[in-house]
Design a protein around this motif. Structure first.
Motif, PDB file in Angstrom:
ATOM      1  N   GLN A  25      61.334  71.225  21.123  1.00 31.39           N
ATOM      2  CA  GLN A  25      61.667  72.347  21.996  1.00 31.39           C
ATOM      3  C   GLN A  25      60.571  72.435  23.042  1.00 31.39           C
ATOM      4  O   GLN A  25      59.404  72.139  22.767  1.00 31.39           O
ATOM      5  N   ASP A  26      60.919  72.875  24.228  1.00 35.32           N
ATOM      6  CA  ASP A  26      59.988  72.770  25.355  1.00 35.32           C
ATOM      7  C   ASP A  26      58.747  73.636  25.210  1.00 35.32           C
ATOM      8  O   ASP A  26      57.730  73.365  25.846  1.00 35.32           O
ATOM      9  N   GLU A  27      58.779  74.683  24.366  1.00 36.56           N
ATOM     10  CA  GLU A  27      57.577  75.484  24.139  1.00 36.56           C
ATOM     11  C   GLU A  27      56.460  74.673  23.495  1.00 36.56           C
ATOM     12  O   GLU A  27      55.299  75.083  23.528  1.00 36.56           O
ATOM     13  N   TRP A  28      56.790  73.535  22.899  1.00 36.45           N
ATOM     14  CA  TRP A  28      55.773  72.701  22.257  1.00 36.45           C
ATOM     15  C   TRP A  28      55.149  71.685  23.227  1.00 36.45           C
ATOM     16  O   TRP A  28      54.247  70.952  22.853  1.00 36.45           O
ATOM     17  N   LEU A  29      55.624  71.649  24.461  1.00 33.87           N
ATOM     18  CA  LEU A  29      54.973  70.822  25.475  1.00 33.87           C
ATOM     19  C   LEU A  29      53.732  71.545  25.988  1.00 33.87           C
ATOM     20  O   LEU A  29      53.591  72.749  25.843  1.00 33.87           O
ATOM     21  N   GLY A  30      52.815  70.839  26.595  1.00 37.87           N
ATOM     22  CA  GLY A  30      51.645  71.482  27.177  1.00 37.87           C
ATOM     23  C   GLY A  30      50.441  71.436  26.257  1.00 37.87           C
ATOM     24  O   GLY A  30      50.378  70.673  25.295  1.00 37.87           O
ATOM     25  N   ASN A  31      49.453  72.310  26.554  1.00 39.07           N
ATOM     26  CA  ASN A  31      48.160  72.252  25.869  1.00 39.07           C
ATOM     27  C   ASN A  31      47.848  73.463  25.006  1.00 39.07           C
ATOM     28  O   ASN A  31      46.725  73.623  24.526  1.00 39.07           O
TER      29      ASN A  31
END
Length: 410
Positions: A175-181
């Motif tokens: 899910q896109d909330e798990w992308l990033g830092n």
């Protein structure tokens, strides 16, 4: 994420136990006695507690936050025989597209790709993702399709196994909330691990039992290659002793609860916990207090106001008073939702996986966590735990702790 878990979490927290396990136990499960935090003593304790053996010759590398997708795509791209994945949440988006593209390429090259997702957590998967996977030759199924008699008995495992030789697990979701830092509100903080070595057979077994329930099929023998003990020059070999503990619903006591208590009781010098849904039951709360009063450096990192489940925030904060009085130190992560489920025990023992400190994990969910005894893995977890504290607020302390201000021996 919110729609997928709110009913589960609210029921568990407000009732203290899901509908499937509302009958009060005549005597709550509670481990007693001394447990070593490593070596043969811990291995024997683990085996008699959850029936899983520690095996040597494993190597762990951390893949936190969005980096886990880089690792998963890379490993899937190397697959020669099989890609097996079970996931609680798989929703359409950029993260999903990366995994679909990687699995599609390998499936068309003849690699067996098997996907198992929980329908409670995977809104949009059957409509938008499953057709793309199946068009490429992947097999994709829903675990216990809804409506189901046991609505709360969902599959919360997060597990990828490639060729039976490498595994990835942690708190992740596709899910896109798990992308990033993990430092922005829309980029959640999570901890995941890639592991190679004999323990991968245990991870494969966890997938196999869920695949059997859903399809009635066994995996081929080729999905369980012989993974020898560490030898010089063996790719991915390490010295780490490890075990993967799968848990399933049990009306008396689950392996998830047994394992959690064992890890807490094993702590002699420190116990650093990161927990996304920190609502310890009475026995576990008392055990944390006992460890703190015994002189163990007990720290808990939990979500702050950005918790995706407000009901959890209320229950979480209700547990603080007794813990703080016993000497447990608590922090709330500030930049985003903190979704990790980890433990660091003393200087060599780590845990990472899907098990939460909540009634659902301890009673009805399919869960799984990796336990590893390895000094380097523990050192790396120490470093990113301290980094997380620099972005957190200590409960009862006005000033946000500075980076490096809360290390061992300080």
């Amino acid at each position: 994420m919110r729609w997928a878990t709110v009913a589960l979490v609210a029921t568990a927290v407000m009732t203290g136990c899901p509908a499937a396990c509302t009958e009060e136990r005549p005597r709550p499960f509670q481990l007693t006695g001394e447990v070593g935090s490593g070596g043969p003593e811990f291995a024997v304790a683990l085996y008699q507690t959850v029936g899983v053996r520690m095996v040597p010759g494993n190597r762990l590398t951390w893949a936190n936050n969005g980096a886990v997708f880089d690792v998963m795509v890379e490993e899937i791209g190397r697959a020669r025989t099989s890609v097996n994945l079970v996931m609680f949440i798989w929703r359409p988006g950029r993260a999903s597209d990366r995994l679909v593209e990687a699995m599609t390429e390998r499936a068309r090259a003849g690699v067996a790709c098997r996907v198992l997702v929980d329908p409670f957590g995977s809104n949009g998967f059957e409509r938008e993702v499953k057709p793309r996977l199946e068009a490429a030759g992947c097999r994709a199924h829903l675990f216990r399709p809804l409506p189901a008699d046991e609505t709360l008995a969902r599959n919360h495992r997060k597990l990828l196994v490639v060729d039976g030789r490498v595994g990835v697990t942690g708190g992740l979701a596709i899910q896109d909330e798990w992308l990033g830092n993990g430092l922005r509100e829309d980029a959640w903080r999570d901890t995941n691990a890639r592991v190679t070595g004999p323990v991968v057979e245990q991870m494969q077994q966890a997938f196999a039992e869920n695949w059997q329930e859903t399809t009635g099929e066994m995996l081929p023998a080729s999905d369980f290659p012989t993974l020898a003990r560490a030898m010089p020059g063996l790719d991915g070999a390490g010295e780490g002793w490890a075990a993967f503990v799968g848990s399933t619903a049990n009306p008396e006591v689950t392996r998830a609860e047994r394992l959690t208590q064992l890890m807490v009781r094993a702590a002699r010098e420190r116990l650093w916990i990161a927990q996304s849904y920190f609502t310890p039951n009475g026995v576990l709360s008392a055990l944390l207090q006992e460890r703190a009063r015994a002189g163990v450096d007990v720290r808990v990192l939990a979500p702050g106001d950005l918790n995706d489940q407000e009901v959890i925030t209320v229950a979480q904060r209700a547990s603080y008073s007794a813990l703080r009085e016993a000497g447990v130190r608590l922090w709330e992560y500030q930049p985003s939702m903190m979704h990790a489920k980890t433990m660091l025990v003393d200087d060599r023992l780590v845990l990472v996986g899907s098990i939460n400190y909540d009634p659902l994990s301890f009673n009805v969910l399919e869960e799984g966590s990796l336990v590893m005894e390895d000094a380097e893995a523990a050192k790396r977890m120490e470093a990113f735990f301290l980094e997380d504290l620099s972005h957190a607020r200590e409960v009862g302390v006005r000033e946000v702790p500075r980076a490096g201000a809360s290390g061992s021996g300080q």
